[in-house]
Design an enzyme around this catalytic site. Structure first.
Site, mmCIF file in Angstrom:
data_model
loop_
_atom_site.group_PDB
_atom_site.id
_atom_site.type_symbol
_atom_site.label_atom_id
_atom_site.label_comp_id
_atom_site.label_asym_id
_atom_site.label_seq_id
_atom_site.Cartn_x
_atom_site.Cartn_y
_atom_site.Cartn_z
ATOM 1 N N LYS A 173 5.863 1.786 0.381
ATOM 2 C CA LYS A 173 6.888 0.750 0.233
ATOM 3 C C LYS A 173 6.903 0.212 -1.194
ATOM 4 C CE LYS A 173 6.317 -0.897 4.976
ATOM 5 N NZ LYS A 173 5.852 -2.011 5.810
ATOM 6 N N HIS B 204 1.578 -4.914 9.195
ATOM 7 C CA HIS B 204 2.197 -3.764 9.842
ATOM 8 C C HIS B 204 1.971 -2.475 9.062
ATOM 9 C CE1 HIS B 204 5.275 -7.037 11.077
ATOM 10 N NE2 HIS B 204 4.312 -6.970 11.976
ATOM 11 N N TYR C 17 12.777 -4.381 0.655
ATOM 12 C CA TYR C 17 11.840 -3.297 0.388
ATOM 13 C C TYR C 17 12.430 -1.933 0.665
ATOM 14 C CZ TYR C 17 10.617 -3.783 5.403
ATOM 15 O OH TYR C 17 10.643 -3.881 6.768
ATOM 16 N N ASP D 160 3.339 -10.175 16.707
ATOM 17 C CA ASP D 160 2.313 -10.206 15.661
ATOM 18 C C ASP D 160 1.094 -11.047 16.059
ATOM 19 O OD1 ASP D 160 3.893 -8.585 14.117
ATOM 20 O OD2 ASP D 160 4.406 -10.102 12.623
#
Length: 183
Positions: free
Chosen positions: A72, A62, A132, A170
């Site tokens: 991130k 992603h 995250y 996904d």
């Protein structure tokens, strides 16, 4: 903290200093000054996310596009994952290359992923809690993704396709060639 550059410019594996004694352990998981000095750039995180997944769950690959792109800082609180990034910066000398690292609650490693990378992870342990930080807020209209098994990326996920648990969303992501452009 020890900041280890990867083959992909701007990505760092971060090893904390862990202080163990008879009571357990202590570590500093984030210090903005230390972090920015270690990666050599200012990054201000604005959103924290956490997920819990079972063995074989693959989330990714992603990214967010345009003004909503995200850097991130990822880590695993419990369990173990194979964390994977793909360079999707069009002018990068490593465009289309990937890097992977095992993150776990035991090794306490973190992984910094700058803007311009697709990201995903596979749960290797029975369960994993993944945490995250993001430097930009999530924006649904800016979602992008690349199919995990894109042959041109040649990612070794360490599990067979039959062992993977992948969301419907996904499972139909495009190849890197056909993916939404990040910029």
């Amino acid at each position: 903290m020890n900041f280890i550059p990867t083959k992909l410019e701007g990505c760092f594996v971060i090893e904390p200093k862990i202080f163990n004694d008879e009571r357990g352990y202590f570590l500093e998981s984030f210090n903005e000054n230390t972090f920015q000095k270690g990666i050599g750039q200012p990054v201000h995180f604005v959103q924290d996310n956490q997920s819990f997944s079972s063995k074989g769950v693959l989330r990714g690959l992603h990214y967010q596009t345009g003004e909503h792109a995200q850097a991130k800082l990822v880590r695993v609180l419990q369990g173990e994952v194979l964390d994977v990034v793909v360079d999707i910066r069009p002018d990068s000398k490593t465009y289309g290359e990937s890097f992977s690292v095992v993150l776990s609650g035991e090794n306490q490693k973190q992984f910094f992923i700058p803007r311009g990378f697709a990201h995903g992870f596979l749960v290797l342990s029975d369960t994993a809690t993944f945490f995250y930080k993001c430097d930009n807020f999530y924006n649904k209209e800016s979602e992008g993704g690349i199919i995990y098994n894109d042959k041109s990326l040649n990612i070794d996920w360490q599990f067979s396709n039959a062992e993977l648990l992948i969301s419907e969303k996904d499972a139909i992501l495009p190849t890197i060639e056909n993916a939404k452009k990040a910029w």
